[in-house]
Every structure is written in C-alpha cells, then in structure tokens.
Design an enzyme around this catalytic site. Structure first.
Site, PDB file in Angstrom:
ATOM      1  N   ARG A 175      81.811 -20.335  87.462  1.00 37.62           N
ATOM      2  CA  ARG A 175      82.417 -19.890  86.186  1.00 37.62           C
ATOM      3  C   ARG A 175      83.689 -20.676  85.903  1.00 37.62           C
ATOM      4  NH1 ARG A 175      78.149 -18.338  86.749  1.00 37.62           N
ATOM      5  NH2 ARG A 175      77.430 -16.215  87.115  1.00 37.62           N
ATOM      6  N   SER A 219      81.653  -8.854  80.521  1.00 34.98           N
ATOM      7  CA  SER A 219      82.378  -8.491  81.746  1.00 34.98           C
ATOM      8  C   SER A 219      83.860  -8.747  81.532  1.00 34.98           C
ATOM      9  CB  SER A 219      81.892  -9.346  82.910  1.00 34.98           C
ATOM     10  OG  SER A 219      80.548  -9.060  83.167  1.00 34.98           O
ATOM     11  N   GLU A 236      88.490 -11.882  82.564  1.00 29.63           N
ATOM     12  CA  GLU A 236      87.675 -13.017  82.149  1.00 29.63           C
ATOM     13  C   GLU A 236      87.914 -13.456  80.710  1.00 29.63           C
ATOM     14  OE1 GLU A 236      83.311 -13.173  83.219  1.00 29.63           O
ATOM     15  OE2 GLU A 236      83.305 -13.695  81.117  1.00 29.63           O
TER      16      GLU A 236
HETATM   17  P1  NAP Z   1      75.377  -8.049  89.030  1.00 28.69           P
HETATM   18  O1  NAP Z   1      74.001  -8.578  88.836  1.00 28.69           O
HETATM   19  O2  NAP Z   1      75.629  -6.610  89.225  1.00 28.69           O
HETATM   20  O3  NAP Z   1      76.092  -8.852  90.221  1.00 28.69           O
HETATM   21  C1  NAP Z   1      77.449  -8.617  90.545  1.00 28.69           C
HETATM   22  C2  NAP Z   1      77.929  -9.747  91.436  1.00 28.69           C
HETATM   23  O4  NAP Z   1      77.104  -9.833  92.590  1.00 28.69           O
HETATM   24  C3  NAP Z   1      77.889 -11.092  90.779  1.00 28.69           C
HETATM   25  O5  NAP Z   1      79.036 -11.799  91.167  1.00 28.69           O
HETATM   26  C4  NAP Z   1      76.664 -11.741  91.352  1.00 28.69           C
HETATM   27  O6  NAP Z   1      76.789 -13.131  91.527  1.00 28.69           O
HETATM   28  C5  NAP Z   1      76.605 -11.155  92.719  1.00 28.69           C
HETATM   29  N1  NAP Z   1      75.226 -11.179  93.200  1.00 28.69           N
HETATM   30  C6  NAP Z   1      74.279 -10.260  92.975  1.00 28.69           C
HETATM   31  N2  NAP Z   1      73.153 -10.610  93.620  1.00 28.69           N
HETATM   32  C7  NAP Z   1      73.403 -11.780  94.234  1.00 28.69           C
HETATM   33  C8  NAP Z   1      72.655 -12.650  95.064  1.00 28.69           C
HETATM   34  N3  NAP Z   1      71.415 -12.338  95.434  1.00 28.69           N
HETATM   35  N4  NAP Z   1      73.205 -13.780  95.514  1.00 28.69           N
HETATM   36  C9  NAP Z   1      74.464 -14.077  95.195  1.00 28.69           C
HETATM   37  N5  NAP Z   1      75.247 -13.314  94.421  1.00 28.69           N
HETATM   38  C10 NAP Z   1      74.729 -12.162  93.938  1.00 28.69           C
HETATM   39  O7  NAP Z   1      76.320  -8.579  87.852  1.00 28.69           O
HETATM   40  P2  NAP Z   1      76.365  -8.231  86.294  1.00 28.69           P
HETATM   41  O8  NAP Z   1      77.779  -7.996  85.960  1.00 28.69           O
HETATM   42  O9  NAP Z   1      75.323  -7.240  85.872  1.00 28.69           O
HETATM   43  O10 NAP Z   1      75.970  -9.622  85.674  1.00 28.69           O
HETATM   44  C11 NAP Z   1      74.648 -10.103  85.696  1.00 28.69           C
HETATM   45  C12 NAP Z   1      74.705 -11.595  85.733  1.00 28.69           C
HETATM   46  O11 NAP Z   1      75.393 -12.079  84.582  1.00 28.69           O
HETATM   47  C13 NAP Z   1      75.442 -12.121  86.955  1.00 28.69           C
HETATM   48  O12 NAP Z   1      74.767 -13.264  87.387  1.00 28.69           O
HETATM   49  C14 NAP Z   1      76.808 -12.451  86.405  1.00 28.69           C
HETATM   50  O13 NAP Z   1      77.459 -13.480  87.113  1.00 28.69           O
HETATM   51  C15 NAP Z   1      76.444 -12.906  85.002  1.00 28.69           C
HETATM   52  N6  NAP Z   1      77.573 -12.882  84.082  1.00 28.69           N
HETATM   53  C16 NAP Z   1      78.149 -14.066  83.761  1.00 28.69           C
HETATM   54  C17 NAP Z   1      79.215 -14.140  82.912  1.00 28.69           C
HETATM   55  C18 NAP Z   1      79.797 -15.475  82.593  1.00 28.69           C
HETATM   56  O14 NAP Z   1      79.221 -16.496  82.775  1.00 28.69           O
HETATM   57  N7  NAP Z   1      80.981 -15.495  82.117  1.00 28.69           N
HETATM   58  C19 NAP Z   1      79.709 -12.975  82.356  1.00 28.69           C
HETATM   59  C20 NAP Z   1      79.095 -11.766  82.685  1.00 28.69           C
HETATM   60  C21 NAP Z   1      78.031 -11.722  83.584  1.00 28.69           C
HETATM   61  P3  NAP Z   1      76.671 -14.197  90.315  1.00 28.69           P
HETATM   62  O15 NAP Z   1      77.859 -13.960  89.451  1.00 28.69           O
HETATM   63  O16 NAP Z   1      76.731 -15.500  91.042  1.00 28.69           O
HETATM   64  O17 NAP Z   1      75.386 -13.938  89.645  1.00 28.69           O
END
Ligand code: NAP
Length: 360
Positions: free
Chosen positions: A168, A246, A350
């Site tokens: 990110r 987020s 963020e």
């Molecule tokens: P989530 O799926 O509940 O996951 C929360 C955190 O756990 C994230 O940091 C995610 O990593 C990590 N995680 C979960 N499973 C994983 C695995 N198997 N291996 C490695 N890391 C793992 O999160 P959420 O808030 O509902 O968001 C869903 C997705 O949208 C996530 O991938 C999140 O990063 C992404 N998102 C991105 C942005 C952005 O780009 N600004 C904003 C909001 C949400 P990761 O972050 O690496 O996935």
C-alpha cells in the site's frame, strides 16, 4: 480548453467525496487533458494557492472549513489496449473509473486485476498507494505511470521499478508526496490466463458455491459479493458505505511489539488467545487493524454522534448523516488512543486529510 473563466468559486467538496463530508473549495477546476492539468497547476502556483488534486474522492477527509486553494479535479478519460506477445497493455486516463477498467479487463478475458473489483475511485489513485485487495495489487501489473512533475512542469514517465512500490505504498506517497500528478497508467494484463485466487476468504467463498476452477467473471463476482457484504462497494442507498473505506492501515509490526500484543491479549482474552498475523518483510508481521480495534472495545455499529463504525466492518468509519470532519477525527483519535493504550500499537489513518491534521 480551459481558461480563467473555467474556474469556479466556492464549490462544496463534500458531494465530491464518498464520505459526503467537507467544506467548500475556494476555487475549483475540472481538467480533462494533461495540458489542462498543467494549466490549472500553473494557475494556482502563480497565485501562491495550495493545490488539492481530486480524483474519485474515495479516500479523502476534507476539513469542515473547506480548502483555501484550487481543487483540481482530474477527469482525464480514455483507454487504449495494445496486444503483444506478453499480453495486453491497457492504458487508462487518470480520471477513468477504476472499476470500469477492471470490468472491461474481466469481460475481455484479461487477467491481473480481477481481485481489485469494486474498489471505488479512479485510475490515477491506483499507483499512489499501490491499491490492493484479496491477494492482488496493482504493482503486479503496472508497467508505466505518466505524471506531471509539479516542480518542473514537465510530463515524465515511470517504469514499474521506478515507482518504488511497497505494501500500500509507492514513491508518490512517500518521498515524492505532492510532487507528481498522475495523468495515465498502463497495466500489463495476461490474455486468457486464469484468475489469481490466493486469498482464503475468496477461496472459501468460491468453494462454498462449488466453484473450483473459477473464471475471471466468477472471480470478479465473488469479490464484489464479499465487498458488498462488508459495505465496501460504494452504494448511495447503503449508509454503511458513506465512508472512505478502511480508515486505518493494517499495522506491520516487529517481533517484539507482537510479543507485547500477545501478552496483552492473553491477559485480556485468556491464555489461549491467538493474535492473527500474517508474514510481512524483514521479519515483521501484519496484524489486522480491525482485530485490534475490536479487542480494544469498539464493536461494529459503534456510534458517536453523527459518525460511527460501519455495522459490517470495524475498519470503516461512516458518516451516519450530517457528520462533520471534526466528528470523524474525534472518533478516529479515540480509537487510535485506546488501541495505543491497550496494545502499544500506533494505528496510521489511511485517508488523505485535506486542510486537517491527525495529531494525537
Ligand atoms: P481482511 O480480509 O479482513 O484482512 C485483514 C488483514 O489481514 C489484511 O491486512 C490482510 O492482508 C490480512 N490477511 C488476511 N488474510 C491473509 C492471508 N491469507 N495472507 C496474508 N494476509 C492476510 O481485510 P478487509 O479490511 O476486509 O479488506 C479486504 C481486502 O481489501 C484486503 O486485502 C485489504 O488489504 C484490502 N483493502 C485495501 C485497501 C487499499 O488498497 N487501500 C483498502 C481497504 C481494503 P492484505 O491487506 O495484504 O490483504
């Protein structure tokens, strides 16, 4: 072509953001070409006015006092797809809707961005924070970013390594913050390759529907369904979606901080408590911010006046109606403080704060 007459005054910014919060911009200009962007930047610079680069408005928290300079709304549209032996180079103007680009890629059978379905905002924002979700991020496909260098007025091109992408993160967010305005981005997609399904939540969703070799379309549909469940798809009829997505970045912490978090978790939740963590670089681990926030005592749907936490996702602060930037900042500070006091982890917001600071 834009002229001084194209500049509007006192334009409310709230309705240009997904939060629906923010005062007026003293000046506002919509720029549809690289030349118009350069003209607007020059106009503001000649008057010593601060510049706010506005895209989809999905990651902004604008002060209730508004913005005292020029809000430059980047609406460069247009796409171009060039097929090569390596795949398809899909270029898109910074003002194109990101999800429309993903949809087109998926429909055309081009893989590489399908897990990034349903993310609000425009193309220009994607390289800034290396937008990613469900195990995929744009640094995997970006081959070129064209940008206006505000320090020289010259249009420059960055290759993928030159963007210094991280989790990110990119040079545009760090050392060069505020220096460049992204004009267009080129993604190298694979023609006919299978989707990338490597995120457990996505795998589980597809498996639960008996899909073991998903197509690009099925993968996109699954991501959209998962996001919708969490109100992470912009939907004017869903009050939980009136947010900037987020609100905090998932913290990446060193081993000794994790040990301290584990000790607190054991005291708080019992000896069997497991702190979720995922490997990051340099021996660090990534801990879900939502887990920390919930264990610090904030539940989904928590309300504080006109703002609160989404009833479907602890990580999203929502404007329940009539909320102000001051309300959001007060809630965010309360969360930040309590997570810090309990776990010793400092959460980083963020969204981009406009004319507003998040000092705690
Ligand atoms: P989530 O799926 O509940 O996951 C929360 C955190 O756990 C994230 O940091 C995610 O990593 C990590 N995680 C979960 N499973 C994983 C695995 N198997 N291996 C490695 N890391 C793992 O999160 P959420 O808030 O509902 O968001 C869903 C997705 O949208 C996530 O991938 C999140 O990063 C992404 N998102 C991105 C942005 C952005 O780009 N600004 C904003 C909001 C949400 P990761 O972050 O690496 O996935």
């Amino acid at each position: 072509m834009v002229t001084t007459d194209s500049i509007k005054e006192r334009v409310p910014l709230g309705r240009l953001t997904t939060f629906g919060i923010g005062g007026v911009a003293r000046y506002y200009l919509r720029a549809a070409t690289a030349g118009e962007v350069a003209w607007g930047a020059e106009w503001a610079s000649a008057r010593n006015l601060p510049l706010l680069v506005l895209g989809g408005g999905s990651n902004l928290l604008v002060a209730d006092e508004g913005f005292p300079g020029l809000a430059l709304h980047i609406s460069i549209t247009g796409t171009n797809a060039v097929e090569s032996v390596d795949g398809v180079d899909l270029s898109a103007g910074a003002g194109e809707s990101w999800d429309a680009i993903v949809e087109r890629a998926v429909r055309s059978g081009w893989s590489g961005i399908e897990c990034l379905s349903g993310i609000p905002g425009c193309v220009g924002a994607t390289p800034i924070q290396n937008v990613g979700a469900y195990g995929q991020d744009v640094s995997e496909t970006i081959v070129r970013v064209r940008a206006l260098d505000l320090s020289t007025g010259v249009v420059v091109e960055f290759s993928n390594p030159e963007c210094s992408f991280g989790y990110r993160d990119s040079r545009f967010k760090r050392g060069d913050r505020g220096r460049y305005i992204v004009l267009d981005v080129t993604y190298r997609l694979r023609n006919g390759a299978p989707p990338s399904v490597r995120y457990p939540e996505l795998e589980r969703y597809l498996a639960s529907r008996g899909i073991d070799a998903p197509t690009l379309v099925e993968t996109r549909d699954a991501v959209l369904a998962i996001r919708r469940r969490k109100s992470m798809v912009v939907d004017p009829t869903d009050p939980d979606a009136r947010s900037a997505g987020s609100f905090f970045v998932n913290p990446v912490i060193p081993a000794d901080t994790l040990s301290a978090v584990e000790r607190v978790a054991a005291d708080l939740l019992g000896p069997d408590a497991v702190v979720p963590r995922f490997p990051a670089t340099d021996g660090h681990v990534k801990v879900p911010a939502a887990w920390l926030i919930e264990r610090a005592g904030f539940q989904k749907g928590y309300r504080k006046g006109a703002v609160g936490l989404s009833s479907k996702h602890t990580l999203a602060i929502v404007n329940a109606g009539g909320g102000t930037a001051a309300d959001v900042v007060a809630l965010a500070r309360e969360i930040h403080q309590r997570v810090w006091d309990i776990f010793g982890v400092a959460l980083t917001p963020e969204p981009v704060f406009v004319n507003l600071s998040f000092d705690v």
